[in-house]
Scaffold this motif. Structure first.
Motif, PDB file in Angstrom:
ATOM      1  N   ASN A 123       1.586  -7.988   9.980  1.00  0.00           N
ATOM      2  CA  ASN A 123       1.863  -9.485  10.054  1.00  0.00           C
ATOM      3  C   ASN A 123       2.297  -9.735  11.447  1.00  0.00           C
ATOM      4  OD1 ASN A 123       4.688 -10.596  10.595  1.00  0.00           O
ATOM      5  ND2 ASN A 123       5.053  -9.171   9.017  1.00  0.00           N
ATOM      6  N   PRO A 124       1.706 -10.756  12.189  1.00  0.00           N
ATOM      7  CA  PRO A 124       1.479 -10.938  13.797  1.00  0.00           C
ATOM      8  C   PRO A 124       3.190 -11.381  14.032  1.00  0.00           C
ATOM      9  CG  PRO A 124       0.611 -12.850  12.630  1.00  0.00           C
ATOM     10  CD  PRO A 124       0.927 -11.778  11.533  1.00  0.00           C
ATOM     11  N   LYS A 125       3.991 -11.903  13.331  1.00  0.00           N
ATOM     12  CA  LYS A 125       5.361 -12.008  13.604  1.00  0.00           C
ATOM     13  C   LYS A 125       6.107 -11.032  14.000  1.00  0.00           C
ATOM     14  CE  LYS A 125       6.050 -16.722  11.692  1.00  0.00           C
ATOM     15  NZ  LYS A 125       6.901 -17.366  10.598  1.00  0.00           N
ATOM     16  N   ASP A 126       6.048  -9.738  12.940  1.00  0.00           N
ATOM     17  CA  ASP A 126       6.536  -8.425  13.532  1.00  0.00           C
ATOM     18  C   ASP A 126       6.025  -7.841  14.655  1.00  0.00           C
ATOM     19  OD1 ASP A 126       8.786  -8.644  11.439  1.00  0.00           O
ATOM     20  OD2 ASP A 126       7.571  -7.740   9.974  1.00  0.00           O
ATOM     21  N   VAL A 127       4.581  -7.968  14.729  1.00  0.00           N
ATOM     22  CA  VAL A 127       3.910  -7.342  15.952  1.00  0.00           C
ATOM     23  C   VAL A 127       4.476  -8.035  17.133  1.00  0.00           C
ATOM     24  CG1 VAL A 127       1.777  -7.310  17.128  1.00  0.00           C
ATOM     25  CG2 VAL A 127       2.006  -7.011  14.739  1.00  0.00           C
ATOM     26  N   ASN A 180     -18.734   2.741   7.070  1.00  0.00           N
ATOM     27  CA  ASN A 180     -17.652   3.184   6.360  1.00  0.00           C
ATOM     28  C   ASN A 180     -16.167   2.645   6.926  1.00  0.00           C
ATOM     29  OD1 ASN A 180     -18.593   5.221   4.589  1.00  0.00           O
ATOM     30  ND2 ASN A 180     -19.105   6.521   6.479  1.00  0.00           N
ATOM     31  N   PHE A 181     -15.594   1.536   6.207  1.00  0.00           N
ATOM     32  CA  PHE A 181     -14.694   0.824   6.668  1.00  0.00           C
ATOM     33  C   PHE A 181     -13.421   0.639   5.853  1.00  0.00           C
ATOM     34  CE2 PHE A 181     -12.466  -3.164   7.731  1.00  0.00           C
ATOM     35  CZ  PHE A 181     -12.200  -3.161   9.208  1.00  0.00           C
ATOM     36  N   LEU A 182     -12.246   1.107   6.216  1.00  0.00           N
ATOM     37  CA  LEU A 182     -11.150   0.859   5.335  1.00  0.00           C
ATOM     38  C   LEU A 182     -10.210  -0.191   6.073  1.00  0.00           C
ATOM     39  CD1 LEU A 182      -9.109   1.727   3.005  1.00  0.00           C
ATOM     40  CD2 LEU A 182      -8.349   3.598   4.520  1.00  0.00           C
ATOM     41  N   TYR A 183      -9.807  -0.990   5.330  1.00  0.00           N
ATOM     42  CA  TYR A 183      -8.722  -1.959   5.720  1.00  0.00           C
ATOM     43  C   TYR A 183      -7.333  -1.671   5.159  1.00  0.00           C
ATOM     44  CZ  TYR A 183      -6.034  -6.394   6.641  1.00  0.00           C
ATOM     45  OH  TYR A 183      -5.342  -7.284   6.963  1.00  0.00           O
ATOM     46  N   ILE A 184      -6.433  -1.700   6.018  1.00  0.00           N
ATOM     47  CA  ILE A 184      -5.183  -1.185   5.253  1.00  0.00           C
ATOM     48  C   ILE A 184      -3.748  -2.049   6.090  1.00  0.00           C
ATOM     49  CG2 ILE A 184      -4.758   1.083   6.611  1.00  0.00           C
ATOM     50  CD1 ILE A 184      -3.226   2.030   3.976  1.00  0.00           C
ATOM     51  N   THR A 185      -2.923  -2.330   5.502  1.00  0.00           N
ATOM     52  CA  THR A 185      -1.869  -3.133   6.587  1.00  0.00           C
ATOM     53  C   THR A 185      -0.610  -2.127   6.376  1.00  0.00           C
ATOM     54  OG1 THR A 185      -0.550  -4.107   4.740  1.00  0.00           O
ATOM     55  CG2 THR A 185      -2.485  -5.293   5.528  1.00  0.00           C
ATOM     56  N   TYR A 186       0.390  -2.423   7.490  1.00  0.00           N
ATOM     57  CA  TYR A 186       1.390  -1.678   8.049  1.00  0.00           C
ATOM     58  C   TYR A 186       2.399  -2.024   6.821  1.00  0.00           C
ATOM     59  CZ  TYR A 186       5.847  -0.794  10.352  1.00  0.00           C
ATOM     60  OH  TYR A 186       7.009  -0.165  11.010  1.00  0.00           O
ATOM     61  N   GLU A 187       2.288  -3.255   6.142  1.00  0.00           N
ATOM     62  CA  GLU A 187       3.145  -3.458   4.703  1.00  0.00           C
ATOM     63  C   GLU A 187       2.806  -2.767   3.815  1.00  0.00           C
ATOM     64  OE1 GLU A 187       3.404  -6.327   8.009  1.00  0.00           O
ATOM     65  OE2 GLU A 187       1.667  -5.770   6.940  1.00  0.00           O
ATOM     66  N   ASP A 188       1.377  -2.285   3.547  1.00  0.00           N
ATOM     67  CA  ASP A 188       1.223  -1.544   2.671  1.00  0.00           C
ATOM     68  C   ASP A 188       1.642  -0.342   2.715  1.00  0.00           C
ATOM     69  OD1 ASP A 188      -0.847  -3.378   1.396  1.00  0.00           O
ATOM     70  OD2 ASP A 188      -2.620  -2.811   2.673  1.00  0.00           O
ATOM     71  N   TRP A 286       5.181 -11.279   5.033  1.00  0.00           N
ATOM     72  CA  TRP A 286       5.854 -11.803   5.976  1.00  0.00           C
ATOM     73  C   TRP A 286       7.378 -11.460   5.995  1.00  0.00           C
ATOM     74  CZ3 TRP A 286       3.066 -13.981   9.856  1.00  0.00           C
ATOM     75  CH2 TRP A 286       1.884 -14.395   9.565  1.00  0.00           C
ATOM     76  N   LYS A 287       7.688 -11.284   4.698  1.00  0.00           N
ATOM     77  CA  LYS A 287       9.336 -11.053   4.752  1.00  0.00           C
ATOM     78  C   LYS A 287       9.396  -9.615   3.655  1.00  0.00           C
ATOM     79  CE  LYS A 287      10.513 -15.672   5.201  1.00  0.00           C
ATOM     80  NZ  LYS A 287      11.444 -16.627   4.531  1.00  0.00           N
TER      81      LYS A 287
END
Length: 308
Positions: A123-127, A180-188, A286-287
């Motif tokens: 999430n860009p606010k934490d970035v 071959n594409f994997l999308y994952i988030t920091y929060e995940d 976000w939180k």
């Protein structure tokens, strides 16, 4: 190669000259990807180091020896940084690479390959908060000024590495063009590290048995990485990265932005986010979920929230 006060501009984006030259950008754009390569893609401070550690441990079947004895930038070098060719010459087996470059600069090189691409977003606010603190300790980045000044540059996309919005949208909207594409988030990764490791292991076609998964999870927890000199950048000379001014691995928390954003800054950022991401279906946490049950907002929900 110090060049701590030098900035390089390439295709309208500013990069730190300490690590990049015009020649290294050209090298990256014409790179000969192999079908067995794995490319980790992030905007800065979005979980790059964490994913480097995860792919190392997955490919090592949970064995922590390599992660504890070889710096992460040697295990998964940045494609656009000057030392990459030398590292790859000495590498054996499937290659792991890292990049902060936007999609348009690597699209041609990736075209027609089966290279695995892992895109990590946060999430860009934490970035922006993490990136702001990083500027304070990294002597190869410009003085960030006040947080308000840095936030303004981040929103405008004038900070080093360019616009977060363009970066995320560029890679995710073109994911269909990547084999071959994997999308994952920091929060995940923060909320479900074990599940994230399982996703990565499936994507890399490197299944782990229970014991291997447990070992990998232990070694790539945020607390373990923070104490690992192969990961936490304490090996870097203080002239380049001054750990007396802050920690490379600072908190690793979801929602730390709440400790620095004013209410006005938060509302203003939400409006920009809603506008910039209006055609995107990406969702962000976000939180900290322990603090609120309404922690995931889609772009539509953002618009509705601020129209009220």
């Amino acid at each position: 190669m110090d060049r701590l006060d030098v900035a390089e501009t390439f295709h309208g984006i500013t990069f730190p000259g300490h690590l990049h030259t015009q020649e290294t950008f050209q090298y990256a754009m014409s790179f000969k990807f192999q079908d067995t390569d794995t490319l980790i893609v992030t905007y800065p401070k979005s979980g790059t180091t964490w994913m480097q550690e995860m792919v190392t441990l997955v490919s090592s079947k949970g064995n922590p020896v390599r992660a504890q004895t070889q710096p992460n930038w040697m295990r998964a070098p940045w494609l656009e940084q000057y030392y990459c060719p030398q590292v790859l010459k000495a590498s054996q087996g499937p290659r792991f690479l890292t990049t902060h470059l936007p999609y348009q600069l690597l699209a041609t090189a990736l075209q027609g390959t089966k290279t695995k691409v892992i895109y990590v977003a946060r999430n860009p606010k934490d970035v922006v908060v993490s990136y702001y603190h990083f500027h304070k300790m990294a002597n190869f980045l410009p003085n960030p000024g006040t947080f308000s000044e840095f936030l303004s540059g981040f929103v405008k996309g004038t900070v080093h590495y360019g616009s977060w919005f363009d970066h995320v949208k560029g890679w995710t909207s073109n994911s269909g063009n990547i084999h071959n594409f994997l999308y994952i988030t920091y929060e995940d990764m923060s909320q479900d590290l074990r599940g994230s490791l399982e996703r990565v292991s499936r994507f890399l076609q490197c299944p782990l048995v229970e014991e291997e998964l447990t070992s990998a999870e232990r070694s790539c927890s945020f607390s373990s990485m923070r104490e690992n000199s192969m990961v936490n950048y304490t090996l870097v000379p203080k002239e380049i990265m001054n750990h007396n001014k802050g920690k490379f691995m600072r908190k690793g928390k979801i929602g730390d932005w709440q400790n620095i954003f004013s209410e006005e800054q938060s509302c203003s950022f939400d409006e920009v986010f809603a506008s910039e991401m209006s055609e995107s279906s990406l969702e962000f946490v976000w939180k900290n979920p322990e603090e609120t049950s309404l922690n995931t907002w889609t772009d539509t929900e953002h618009l509705l929230r601020h129209a009220a």
